[in-house]
Design a protein around this motif. Structure first.
Motif, mmCIF file in Angstrom:
data_model
loop_
_atom_site.group_PDB
_atom_site.id
_atom_site.type_symbol
_atom_site.label_atom_id
_atom_site.label_comp_id
_atom_site.label_asym_id
_atom_site.label_seq_id
_atom_site.Cartn_x
_atom_site.Cartn_y
_atom_site.Cartn_z
ATOM 1 N N MET A 253 0.828 -1.205 0.000
ATOM 2 C CA MET A 253 0.000 0.000 0.000
ATOM 3 C C MET A 253 0.863 1.257 0.000
ATOM 4 O O MET A 253 0.600 2.207 -0.749
ATOM 5 C CB MET A 253 -0.952 0.014 1.193
ATOM 6 C CG MET A 253 -1.872 1.225 1.181
ATOM 7 S SD MET A 253 -2.996 1.263 2.589
ATOM 8 C CE MET A 253 -3.909 2.772 2.230
ATOM 9 N N ILE A 257 0.911 3.978 -2.998
ATOM 10 C CA ILE A 257 0.620 5.398 -2.766
ATOM 11 C C ILE A 257 1.706 6.258 -3.415
ATOM 12 O O ILE A 257 1.418 7.247 -4.095
ATOM 13 C CB ILE A 257 0.522 5.692 -1.255
ATOM 14 C CG1 ILE A 257 -0.756 5.083 -0.671
ATOM 15 C CG2 ILE A 257 0.543 7.201 -0.994
ATOM 16 C CD1 ILE A 257 -0.836 5.168 0.847
ATOM 17 N N GLN A 260 1.901 6.819 -7.330
ATOM 18 C CA GLN A 260 0.824 7.538 -8.013
ATOM 19 C C GLN A 260 1.303 8.598 -9.009
ATOM 20 O O GLN A 260 0.708 8.721 -10.091
ATOM 21 C CB GLN A 260 -0.147 8.126 -6.987
ATOM 22 C CG GLN A 260 -1.018 7.038 -6.376
ATOM 23 C CD GLN A 260 -1.939 7.524 -5.278
ATOM 24 O OE1 GLN A 260 -3.147 7.523 -5.421
ATOM 25 N NE2 GLN A 260 -1.352 7.943 -4.174
ATOM 26 N N THR A 303 -14.409 1.448 -3.987
ATOM 27 C CA THR A 303 -13.620 2.620 -4.345
ATOM 28 C C THR A 303 -13.954 3.123 -5.744
ATOM 29 O O THR A 303 -14.034 4.329 -5.984
ATOM 30 C CB THR A 303 -12.123 2.276 -4.229
ATOM 31 O OG1 THR A 303 -11.771 2.228 -2.842
ATOM 32 C CG2 THR A 303 -11.254 3.320 -4.903
ATOM 33 N N THR A 403 -5.432 2.438 -4.133
ATOM 34 C CA THR A 403 -4.882 3.795 -4.079
ATOM 35 C C THR A 403 -4.614 4.317 -5.492
ATOM 36 O O THR A 403 -5.351 5.128 -6.019
ATOM 37 C CB THR A 403 -3.590 3.815 -3.246
ATOM 38 O OG1 THR A 403 -2.681 2.806 -3.739
ATOM 39 C CG2 THR A 403 -3.888 3.546 -1.778
ATOM 40 N N LYS A 404 -3.559 3.813 -6.123
ATOM 41 C CA LYS A 404 -3.207 4.326 -7.452
ATOM 42 C C LYS A 404 -4.246 3.953 -8.505
ATOM 43 O O LYS A 404 -4.412 4.681 -9.495
ATOM 44 C CB LYS A 404 -1.812 3.863 -7.859
ATOM 45 C CG LYS A 404 -1.629 2.350 -7.995
ATOM 46 C CD LYS A 404 -0.215 2.026 -8.457
ATOM 47 C CE LYS A 404 -0.011 0.512 -8.587
ATOM 48 N NZ LYS A 404 1.293 0.167 -9.177
ATOM 49 N N LYS A 487 -11.015 3.895 3.391
ATOM 50 C CA LYS A 487 -9.629 3.476 3.600
ATOM 51 C C LYS A 487 -9.351 3.238 5.084
ATOM 52 O O LYS A 487 -8.694 2.268 5.457
ATOM 53 C CB LYS A 487 -8.671 4.546 3.066
ATOM 54 C CG LYS A 487 -8.589 4.612 1.566
ATOM 55 C CD LYS A 487 -7.925 3.378 1.006
ATOM 56 C CE LYS A 487 -8.326 3.161 -0.445
ATOM 57 N NZ LYS A 487 -9.670 2.635 -0.632
ATOM 58 N N VAL A 582 -4.982 11.841 -1.675
ATOM 59 C CA VAL A 582 -3.663 11.299 -1.336
ATOM 60 C C VAL A 582 -3.354 11.432 0.157
ATOM 61 O O VAL A 582 -2.922 10.455 0.790
ATOM 62 C CB VAL A 582 -2.579 11.951 -2.215
ATOM 63 C CG1 VAL A 582 -1.187 11.499 -1.779
ATOM 64 C CG2 VAL A 582 -2.806 11.617 -3.680
ATOM 65 N N GLN A 585 -5.222 8.809 2.062
ATOM 66 C CA GLN A 585 -4.595 7.489 1.945
ATOM 67 C C GLN A 585 -3.447 7.353 2.950
ATOM 68 O O GLN A 585 -3.322 6.327 3.643
ATOM 69 C CB GLN A 585 -4.069 7.285 0.526
ATOM 70 C CG GLN A 585 -5.132 7.256 -0.547
ATOM 71 C CD GLN A 585 -4.550 7.352 -1.949
ATOM 72 O OE1 GLN A 585 -3.349 7.632 -2.128
ATOM 73 N NE2 GLN A 585 -5.361 7.108 -2.962
ATOM 74 N N TYR A 589 -3.024 4.835 6.169
ATOM 75 C CA TYR A 589 -1.866 3.941 6.209
ATOM 76 C C TYR A 589 -1.118 4.062 7.530
ATOM 77 O O TYR A 589 -0.801 3.054 8.191
ATOM 78 C CB TYR A 589 -0.934 4.237 5.031
ATOM 79 C CG TYR A 589 0.376 3.483 5.097
ATOM 80 C CD1 TYR A 589 0.424 2.117 4.873
ATOM 81 C CD2 TYR A 589 1.568 4.135 5.416
ATOM 82 C CE1 TYR A 589 1.614 1.416 4.944
ATOM 83 C CE2 TYR A 589 2.765 3.446 5.491
ATOM 84 C CZ TYR A 589 2.779 2.084 5.258
ATOM 85 O OH TYR A 589 3.961 1.399 5.353
#
Length: 612
Positions: A253, A257, A260, A303, A403-404, A487, A582, A585, A589
């Protein structure tokens, strides 16, 4: 949800099976197992938990033919007796999917004297094949006859002790592809499992059955009479082995991230030097088909549905087309009014999401031919079944929490917005140039946001011990608040909800107290002043605020008084949602790191939802 690897080769395939399972573990990790045909006949090893547990039980095992599986539980709790492979009369089966009529089939088999040692629907398949072998001794034909009786979605792989050197696989609704290697033939749920032996792959179609031997491959259709072989093209996969390695990062993860900026640059490469957007970005027939659309229906799950919700704001405001966003699993089961001029957009990271795939087919069957897939996997089922497609170039995404894939979906949807606007004469040359310049700058803008990680990690320490969190956003940033809450739930197990900030007084404000952190997305747009009023309502009830604000928002911070403000490097207009997601995220995390959860493989979840 589950992962399958199979091999019929000239050398020891046990290491190939184990390594393949490691690459597929993101698809399911309740248990793992394999069955091989070696010198001692059929041997099975199973273990509860991760592939590492299975690996320890396979020391010294060697065979040239075998099947393997990593499981995400559907029928039957996570337990070793429910782990695949399942065995019946000297044959073994692994299975991904759900057999909807297994209860009726099981009752029939029990009446015939077959005994069941698990609660799974898969064991039913094993006994059915064993029964078919009594009528038809050829393994491939017995599997074909069995598949004709199965209702639901499945990918299966079968070996039999009496027919060594042979693996039979079949698919209907669940992903399965073949690998063409120098030392044999292979099968797996996705390409990453086979890169260790080959990049030459064959994508099976629904209703295909393949008979794999070390020196031959035959593909037939499941339905109809047993006939001649059908041909499927061999494709050179563009996926590289390095792309699925963890590298310098602690978790996938985190890696994804930080990938990206590159993922966005790759996805937008075709507009990098362009002076205009063209319908051809979405396929050769895009100009003709998109020009027919009088509205847009977006189908997605999780998502991807949040990406669709952001796109609704973009398309309606810029292109002037009405947009409906439907949760795919709900859409196909309700009465809807078909519109043959409605553009149906299916969004899926894997392109194999069962609910989205079924919803797309439902729309098409209702007479809606204008279909577009936005997907990260070029050879996937949803892409193949759509009239138009846009392939995001995020690269493989291993972490369960997307994420990406999400940010590249947003980039694709903004491109679609511009194309639709241009076809309708709603995009001036000046606006088109400004939007293109903003998209080219996106990777740099995201990189600047990633530089805020230390401050975001400090914030995570302040509320990682909380049990609940509330996320707020307005307008096109409300879906970003939804994504932030998702998330946090997924990987930290903190209960989180998201609301439009204007809805606070309509219920959620009752939850706010000193133990309820409130995370707000505050772009510098026309709704900022209203959002500031909403935040004051939170402070008046003692809630602690964590605000991600654009430059120039003039939101005063007071850490001692529970108001924490982190300024993003720049304001980004319509594309602001891509920047604002972002830090959310990163916040999730780092909260998960502090709580010590399994970031990449959160409990009860798997990456690709290929079953209902």
């Amino acid at each position: 949800m589950c992962g399958i690897v199979a091999a019929a080769a000239t050398d020891n395939v046990v290491p190939v099976l184990i390594e393949g399972l490691k690459k597929l573990e993101y698809r399911g990790y309740d248990s793992a197992g394999l069955a091989v045909l070696g010198a001692e006949g059929l041997e099975r090893r199973r273990a509860l938990g991760r592939v590492a547990e299975l690996c320890a039980r396979c020391e010294g095992l060697a065979a040239s033919t075998g099947i393997a599986h990593t499981r995400w539980a559907t029928h039957g709790a996570p337990a070793e007796h429910n782990a695949h492979p399942h065995i019946s009369a000297g044959l073994a089966v692994v299975h991904n999917g759900i057999i909807e009529n297994y209860e009726a089939l099981k009752a029939e088999l029990l009446a015939q004297g077959y005994q069941f040692s698990s609660e799974t629907d898969t064991e039913t398949i094993a006994h059915l094949i064993a029964a078919s072998l009594k009528i038809q001794p050829d393994l491939a034909e017995a599997v074909r006859l069995t598949c004709q009786r199965l209702k639901g979605a499945y990918a299966i792989a079968v070996v039999a002790e009496a027919q060594p050197g042979r693996v039979v696989v079949a698919r209907e609704g669940s992903p399965l592809l073949l690998g063409v290697g120098e030392r044999g033939y292979y099968a797996a749920s996705d390409t990453s499992a086979l890169l260790q032996v080959t990049r030459q792959v064959i994508y099976l179609e629904n209703g295909d059955l393949a008979d794999l031997r070390p020196d031959s491959l035959v593909i037939r259709r499941i339905q109809g009479e047993a006939g001649e072989a059908v041909s499927r093209p061999v494709v050179l996969s563009q996926l590289s082995a390095d792309a699925v390695e963890l590298g310098q990062y602690r978790h996938y993860m985190q890696k994804e991230i930080f990938e990206q900026p590159e993922a966005l640059a790759n996805t937008l490469e075709m507009v990098g030097g362009a002076k205009s957007v063209q319908p051809g970005l979405f396929g050769a027939e895009a100009a003709r088909l998109l020009d027919q659309a009088d509205s847009v229906l977006i189908l997605a799950c999780g998502t991807s549905s949040h990406a669709g919700m952001v796109a609704r704001y973009w398309i309606e405001s810029i292109a002037g087309l009405p947009v409906t966003v439907e949760i795919a699993s709900e859409y196909r089961y309700r009465e809807s009014v078909p519109n043959p001029r409605q553009l149906v957009v299916a969004i899926s990271q894997s392109g194999e999401t069962a609910d989205t795939q079924a919803a797309l087919r439902h729309a098409r069957d209702q007479g809606q031919p204008l279909t577009l897939a936005i997907c990260n996997v070029a050879e996937s089922a949803i892409v193949r079944e759509s009239a138009l497609r846009f392939i995001t170039r995020a690269g493989p995404e291993i972490g369960v929490a997307s994420t990406k894939a999400f940010t590249t979906q947003l980039a694709a949807l903004f491109l679609l917005t511009l194309v639709l606007a241009k076809l309708r004469g709603r995009l001036s040359e000046a606006d088109e140039a400004a939007h293109l310049q903003a998209m080219r700058h996106l990777p740099v803008a995201v990189q600047k946001v990633l530089a805020l990680e230390p401050e975001i990690a400090a914030w995570a320490r302040r509320f990682a011990n909380k049990q609940h969190a509330l996320f707020l956003g307005r307008g096109r940033h409300y879906p970003i608040a939804l994504e932030g809450a998702l998330k946090l739930k997924e990987i930290s197990y903190i209960h989180a909800e998201a609301y439009p900030a204007g809805e606070l007084k309509h219920g959620p404000l009752a939850l706010v107290d000193r133990e309820m952190p409130v995370i707000a997305v505050a772009p510098n747009d026309h709704l900022l002043e209203k959002l500031k009023s909403n935040l004051q309502e939170v402070r008046a009830r003692g809630g602690e605020l964590f605000v991600f604000a654009d430059q120039g928002c003039q939101l005063p911070a007071d850490d001692a008084d529970g108001v924490h403000v982190l300024a993003l490097p720049e304001h980004y207009g319509p594309l602001s949602p891509i920047l604002h997601v972002v830090p959310l995220q990163l916040l999730s995390y780092h909260a998960a790191l502090i709580k010590g959860t399994d970031v990449d493989k959160p409990r009860n979840l798997a990456k690709s939802v290929t079953v209902e």
